[in-house]
Design an enzyme around this catalytic site. Structure first.
Site, PDB file in Angstrom:
ATOM      1  N   ASN A 150       0.808  -1.235   0.000  1.00 39.44           N
ATOM      2  CA  ASN A 150       0.000   0.000   0.000  1.00 39.44           C
ATOM      3  C   ASN A 150       0.832   1.272   0.000  1.00 39.44           C
ATOM      4  OD1 ASN A 150       0.750  -0.644   2.638  1.00 39.44           O
ATOM      5  ND2 ASN A 150      -1.104   0.179   3.553  1.00 39.44           N
ATOM      6  N   LYS A 173      12.336  -7.404   1.570  1.00 39.28           N
ATOM      7  CA  LYS A 173      11.448  -8.221   0.752  1.00 39.28           C
ATOM      8  C   LYS A 173      10.202  -7.379   0.497  1.00 39.28           C
ATOM      9  CE  LYS A 173       8.167 -10.387   0.964  1.00 39.28           C
ATOM     10  NZ  LYS A 173       6.828 -10.101   0.319  1.00 39.28           N
ATOM     11  N   PRO A 174      10.133  -6.677  -0.671  1.00 42.36           N
ATOM     12  CA  PRO A 174       8.947  -5.867  -0.968  1.00 42.36           C
ATOM     13  C   PRO A 174       7.784  -6.743  -1.404  1.00 42.36           C
ATOM     14  CG  PRO A 174      10.464  -5.775  -2.814  1.00 42.36           C
ATOM     15  CD  PRO A 174      11.134  -6.601  -1.743  1.00 42.36           C
ATOM     16  N   ALA A 175       6.585  -6.209  -1.335  1.00 44.73           N
ATOM     17  CA  ALA A 175       5.404  -6.944  -1.773  1.00 44.73           C
ATOM     18  C   ALA A 175       5.502  -7.256  -3.267  1.00 44.73           C
ATOM     19  CB  ALA A 175       4.150  -6.127  -1.487  1.00 44.73           C
ATOM     20  N   GLY A 227       2.269  -5.115   7.827  1.00 41.44           N
ATOM     21  CA  GLY A 227       1.290  -5.903   7.093  1.00 41.44           C
ATOM     22  C   GLY A 227       0.197  -6.396   8.014  1.00 41.44           C
ATOM     23  N   SER A 228      -0.437  -7.460   7.630  1.00 37.53           N
ATOM     24  CA  SER A 228      -1.590  -7.959   8.374  1.00 37.53           C
ATOM     25  C   SER A 228      -1.163  -8.607   9.689  1.00 37.53           C
ATOM     26  CB  SER A 228      -2.366  -8.978   7.539  1.00 37.53           C
ATOM     27  OG  SER A 228      -1.644 -10.188   7.430  1.00 37.53           O
ATOM     28  N   GLU A 249       4.386  -3.671  12.685  1.00 35.40           N
ATOM     29  CA  GLU A 249       3.309  -2.699  12.481  1.00 35.40           C
ATOM     30  C   GLU A 249       2.208  -3.454  11.754  1.00 35.40           C
ATOM     31  OE1 GLU A 249       0.689  -0.676  11.135  1.00 35.40           O
ATOM     32  OE2 GLU A 249       2.073   0.042   9.598  1.00 35.40           O
ATOM     33  N   LEU A 250       1.171  -3.820  12.495  1.00 28.79           N
ATOM     34  CA  LEU A 250       0.185  -4.769  11.991  1.00 28.79           C
ATOM     35  C   LEU A 250      -1.154  -4.090  11.685  1.00 28.79           C
ATOM     36  CD1 LEU A 250       1.133  -7.680  14.417  1.00 28.79           C
ATOM     37  CD2 LEU A 250       2.078  -7.158  12.158  1.00 28.79           C
ATOM     38  N   ARG A 277      -7.311   8.975   2.453  1.00 27.83           N
ATOM     39  CA  ARG A 277      -5.885   8.978   2.172  1.00 27.83           C
ATOM     40  C   ARG A 277      -5.507   7.590   1.684  1.00 27.83           C
ATOM     41  NH1 ARG A 277      -1.254   8.350   6.123  1.00 27.83           N
ATOM     42  NH2 ARG A 277       0.587   9.178   5.068  1.00 27.83           N
ATOM     43  N   CYS A 283      -3.630   0.961   7.039  1.00 25.64           N
ATOM     44  CA  CYS A 283      -3.999   0.453   8.365  1.00 25.64           C
ATOM     45  C   CYS A 283      -4.457   1.579   9.275  1.00 25.64           C
ATOM     46  CB  CYS A 283      -2.831  -0.301   8.978  1.00 25.64           C
ATOM     47  SG  CYS A 283      -1.300   0.649   9.002  1.00 25.64           S
TER      48      CYS A 283
END
Length: 476
Positions: A150, A173-175, A227-228, A249-250, A277, A283
């Protein structure tokens, strides 16, 4: 697009297996690029490179590291339009949002260039033993950084900058949805003076296997993930085997509370920022909007008007406010949230449908009369849907706001500062936006409580996540 391979030890590599995957433009579903997919052999090469590079980097003076990061900020600031275009192409967000992200991403280099020279230690006299207590902070070790789709630029720089400031080497490790922006950042870091091997980028379609391998290598000492919560739990289990320092950071489920004494102009402006935004794909996005019943009708009317005026389309085009969501599954999940809420009695004030044609678009949507048992109340919408509920009693709305396993961010709007601060202190969230719809700032400690994460990013705390505290007991 120039940079499509793995970046290991300052060189571009096709990868040990030569496997590749496509990156899709979410606006028209065309293939943007074919990107190399890393495997375990590539992870080993990155670990070797990081180990060698960190040995020298950790010995550099804080001022040297500071100057490199400062130059990275200057170089990125001069190329914001270039990065914004790439963000829009692979993520979908509109020009304005993409440019804001690029500027925000660059700012982490400047902030941590200033923090790099401010790692204060401590010397004091032990009152009982008489010994001297010396405390210092040292680089923790190689850090594995796992970033989401995101914010393709900002979530990387928010981790790279403090790690380098602390003296650590990193493997990113990017998405798989959005690896291009991070790859494009590497030549800039080279130009800024980042040594070969200090920053390595491993795009992959084998995320679970590759990251798990990295986290079980004894040279890795930190894992930083955005991420999640579900994935975060899995990474924490892997991190436990090596007792790594975790910075997590979830997920979030942000409540936005509009008290009856709120300035409606400010509340509408703040709600639009908190909700729209990044198209709501954040998140920090306002997920549950609680409005006092005395002002709910007027608030909903004005919010609906603001949402309805936003123009949807290809984010690369001028005049577009809302681009596509990142992929079909994200769009379809948003659509299901709306269908579920409506089936339970919610009313669509604007939007609420999947448009025909190419691209993963979903229009800005306002739902009123959203029931407490709607799925969108209990899970992140991650899209442009404002779910409005009402309340009468202040204690009740605080209870409802806190009734979630998440605790990342909340928002409160009130003109009574004493009352507003009392509400903020009772909210079980790591961050609160008070009469503001935006809390993210490189100078602030970003992070949540409960199942929204561990540790903080940004602020002075962000650099300490990549450092270990050493205490020396001495007498003289």
């Amino acid at each position: 697009m120039k940079y499509r391979d793995l970046y290991i030890n300052g060189t571009w590599r096709s990868g040990a297996s030569a496997a590749r995957f496509d990156v899709i433009n979410p606006a028209d579903e065309t293939v943007l690029a074919s990107v190399a997919s890393a495997d375990i052999a590539d992870a080993e090469a990155a670990l070797d490179a990081a180990e060698a590079a960190m040995a020298a980097w950790a010995k550099q003076t804080p001022r040297h590291r500071s100057e490199v990061l400062r130059k990275a900020w200057a170089l990125m600031s001069a190329r914001l339009d270039e990065f914004a275009r790439l963000i829009t192409q692979e993520n979908g967000k509109a020009k304005g949002d993409a440019l804001a992200e690029a500027k925000y991403a660059a700012e982490f280099f400047r902030w941590f260039s200033e923090e790099a020279v401010r790692v204060d230690g401590l010397v004091k006299h032990a009152p009982e033993s008489g010994a001297r207590i010396l405390v210092q902070h040292k680089p923790a070790g190689i850090a594995v950084l796992v970033t989401p789709w995101n914010y393709p630029a900002a979530m990387g720089t928010r981790k790279i900058a403090p790690a380098l400031a602390a003296g650590c080497a990193v493997i990113i490790k990017p998405a798989a949805e959005t690896p291009l922006t991070m790859l494009a950042l590497m030549p800039l870091l080279e130009e800024a003076g980042v040594p070969a091997g200090l920053v390595n980028v491993l795009p992959t379609t084998q995320s679970a296997e590759l990251v798990d391998h990295l986290l079980h290598d004894k040279r890795v000492r930190v894992v930083s993930f955005t991420g999640s919560t579900a994935v975060g739990r899995k990474l924490l289990r892997s991190a436990a085997d090596q007792v790594l320092k975790p910075a997590m950071e979830l997920g979030g489920n942000a409540p936005l509370i509009v008290l009856e004494d709120a300035d409606l102009d400010l509340a509408i402006e703040g709600t639009m920022k908190a909700k729209m935004r990044n198209l709501g794909e954040a998140c920090t996005a306002a997920n549950r909007i609680y409005v006092h019943e005395d002002i709910a009708v007027e608030f909903t009317r004005r919010l609906t008007a603001e949402m309805a005026r936003l123009k949807v389309g290809d984010g690369s085009q001028d005049g577009i406010d809302v681009g596509p969501l990142v992929n079909a599954s994200t769009r379809d999940k948003v659509a299901r949230f709306v269908e579920d809420a409506v089936s339970l009695g919610a009313k669509i004030e604007t939007g609420g449908f999947v448009p025909e044609g190419k691209g993963f678009f979903y229009p800005p949507t306002v739902l009123s009369n959203v029931p407490e048992d709607a799925a969108c109340v209990h899970d992140e919408i991650f899209g442009p849907v404002a779910a409005v509920q009402t309340f009468r009693d202040q204690d009740d709305v605080i209870r409802r706001a806190n009734d979630t396993e998440y605790g990342l961010v909340a928002y409160v709007f009130s003109e009574n500062m004493k009352r507003a601060l009392q509400v903020c202190e009772r909210l079980e969230f790591g961050m609160v936006g008070l009469n503001r719809g935006l809390v993210s700032d490189p100078a602030a400690p970003f992070g949540g409580v409960k199942q929204s994460g561990l540790g903080r990013e940004g602020g002075h705390e962000g650099m300490l996540e990549f450092m270990e505290t050493q205490y020396i007991s001495a007498s003289w």
